[in-house]
Design an enzyme around this catalytic site. Sequence first.
Site, mmCIF file in Angstrom:
data_model
loop_
_atom_site.group_PDB
_atom_site.id
_atom_site.type_symbol
_atom_site.label_atom_id
_atom_site.label_comp_id
_atom_site.label_asym_id
_atom_site.label_seq_id
_atom_site.Cartn_x
_atom_site.Cartn_y
_atom_site.Cartn_z
ATOM 1 N N TYR A 12 0.826 -1.211 0.000
ATOM 2 C CA TYR A 12 0.000 0.000 0.000
ATOM 3 C C TYR A 12 0.863 1.264 0.000
ATOM 4 O O TYR A 12 0.739 2.113 0.874
ATOM 5 C CB TYR A 12 -0.965 -0.016 1.193
ATOM 6 C CG TYR A 12 -2.076 -1.017 0.976
ATOM 7 C CD1 TYR A 12 -3.228 -0.644 0.302
ATOM 8 C CD2 TYR A 12 -1.970 -2.327 1.406
ATOM 9 C CE1 TYR A 12 -4.247 -1.553 0.053
ATOM 10 C CE2 TYR A 12 -2.975 -3.247 1.161
ATOM 11 C CZ TYR A 12 -4.102 -2.857 0.482
ATOM 12 O OH TYR A 12 -5.101 -3.757 0.237
ATOM 13 N N TYR A 140 -11.685 -7.471 7.120
ATOM 14 C CA TYR A 140 -10.586 -7.502 6.145
ATOM 15 C C TYR A 140 -10.268 -8.964 5.835
ATOM 16 O O TYR A 140 -10.045 -9.761 6.748
ATOM 17 C CB TYR A 140 -9.331 -6.794 6.674
ATOM 18 C CG TYR A 140 -8.193 -6.891 5.680
ATOM 19 C CD1 TYR A 140 -8.170 -6.081 4.557
ATOM 20 C CD2 TYR A 140 -7.185 -7.845 5.842
ATOM 21 C CE1 TYR A 140 -7.157 -6.211 3.612
ATOM 22 C CE2 TYR A 140 -6.178 -7.969 4.899
ATOM 23 C CZ TYR A 140 -6.169 -7.148 3.790
ATOM 24 O OH TYR A 140 -5.166 -7.291 2.848
ATOM 25 N N ASP A 241 -12.559 -16.818 9.004
ATOM 26 C CA ASP A 241 -11.233 -16.372 8.569
ATOM 27 C C ASP A 241 -10.372 -16.163 9.815
ATOM 28 O O ASP A 241 -10.447 -15.123 10.457
ATOM 29 C CB ASP A 241 -11.367 -15.085 7.746
ATOM 30 C CG ASP A 241 -10.011 -14.554 7.287
ATOM 31 O OD1 ASP A 241 -8.979 -15.060 7.756
ATOM 32 O OD2 ASP A 241 -10.003 -13.608 6.468
ATOM 33 N N LYS A 270 -0.832 -16.465 8.075
ATOM 34 C CA LYS A 270 0.011 -15.633 8.940
ATOM 35 C C LYS A 270 0.922 -16.438 9.874
ATOM 36 O O LYS A 270 1.996 -16.828 9.457
ATOM 37 C CB LYS A 270 -0.880 -14.646 9.690
ATOM 38 C CG LYS A 270 -1.463 -13.598 8.713
ATOM 39 C CD LYS A 270 -1.661 -12.233 9.328
ATOM 40 C CE LYS A 270 -1.764 -11.172 8.276
ATOM 41 N NZ LYS A 270 -3.117 -10.822 7.878
HETATM 42 C C1 LIG Z 1 -3.766 -10.809 6.494
HETATM 43 C C2 LIG Z 1 -5.141 -11.337 6.366
HETATM 44 C C3 LIG Z 1 -5.606 -11.888 5.156
HETATM 45 C C4 LIG Z 1 -4.756 -11.912 3.900
HETATM 46 O O1 LIG Z 1 -3.624 -12.685 4.033
HETATM 47 P P1 LIG Z 1 -2.356 -12.425 3.044
HETATM 48 O O2 LIG Z 1 -1.377 -13.476 3.441
HETATM 49 O O3 LIG Z 1 -1.897 -11.036 3.278
HETATM 50 O O4 LIG Z 1 -2.874 -12.636 1.652
HETATM 51 C C5 LIG Z 1 -6.881 -12.391 5.131
HETATM 52 N N1 LIG Z 1 -7.676 -12.353 6.220
HETATM 53 C C6 LIG Z 1 -7.266 -11.852 7.399
HETATM 54 C C7 LIG Z 1 -8.182 -11.861 8.573
HETATM 55 C C8 LIG Z 1 -5.988 -11.313 7.512
HETATM 56 O O5 LIG Z 1 -5.590 -10.772 8.670
#
Ligand SMILES: *Cc1c(COP(=O)(O)O)cnc(C)c1O
Length: 422
Positions: A12, A140, A241, A270
Amino acid sequence: MAIDASHIWHPYSAMHSALPVFHVDSAAGVRLRLSDGREIIDGMASWWCVIHGYNHPRLNGAIETQLAQMAHVMFGGLTHAPAIRLVERLVELTPSNLSAVFLSDSGSVAVEVAMKLALQYWHAAGRAHKQRFATLRNGYHGDTFGAMSVCDPVTGMHSLFSSVLAKQHFVERPGCRYGEACNDADLDPLQRLFERKHDQIAAMVLEPIVQGAGGMYFYSADYLRRVRELCDRYDILLIADEIATGFGRSGELFACEHAAIEPDIMCLGKALTGGYLSLAATLASEQVSNTIDAGSPGVFMHGPTFMGNPLACAVALESLNLLREGDWRQQVQRIERGLRAGLAPCRDLPSVREVRTLGAIGVVELHEPVDMARISNNFVEAGVWIRPFGRLVYLMPAYVMQDDDLARLCAALVEVVARQPA
Ligand SMILES: *Cc1c(COP(=O)(O)O)cnc(C)c1O
């Protein structure tokens, strides 16, 4: 640095940016060593990932051992021990209904995979009209097109693309906070949406308990439990997620456990490899995988080139070993106490609107957005690495951070935030 400034995009960022970029030579434990010799305490764990600290001998060793066997091999028609052993552990650790695992290379892709699984599930079940997704505002879920479509249209950083994104259904995030009960009124918007549109909705996508990059907000476990009930009642899959929350960050191993629910599909990423390599996983229930198998075309339509990379799987497995041996729950509880005490002085600052902590996450929400260039320099001068966005200044340290470093990290945050205009 001149080449970086002229040729490299950072996340970004503009190509020719006025914002500072700091050159890191090495990192060990919770410290980053900059090229000018300064050592700074890392408060970000490189965006939730580096839970055991940098340059960990055991994680280094896992990669070295695997490297001597093979760095990579295609996953189409071939398999290997690191993937098998990692998947075995993931199935053991996650909610018991989840039994089918798709490995991919980043969180965004794990979300794409989850959304495609949901679409293929309903297609196979003879209800192909279920093609939309419901989600919470301020969420997100990543930067690819499917994931962008369920990011908050305003805070999700993707409004520019809104005309090409699939139109999804957004409901307000719950007003009931973590630790609070919620009432029928809190569920009302979702209930009304499901009632009107359930025959179009394939799945509800959400970040359980902790909304990350869309607002760093902690909501009621009671709400999450009742979302699960509504999804069941209206035949809508639930996609959790857990890319940010997974592996202990919120105080439970997975945030779904705060509400004792089982999602139909779960995304992990992550911290999965302890921050060493890019790896993500999407887990699905047997019902989802069996239905897709039995439908047409009888296969799940996805397959990344670097799927199941052996180095990444090997280091992920060792990271899970470290979690268990290091007693992550106690580590996270200790960090939570440190953050709560260390950030408390922020409550009295005129620039601060709210301070909140959950697990190993500490958030200071300001009244006004920060000046990124100035505050980045201020933090580095104060000996810490903290990267705010907008009005949010937050910490998500490695679980291994010792109390004295944590106290220093928090004190630096307080000192810098105290200089923010009210
Ligand atoms: C960081 C994140 C993503 C995206 O993961 P990337 O490895 O950056 O593609 C998706 N969902 C959540 C909740 C995140 O924190």
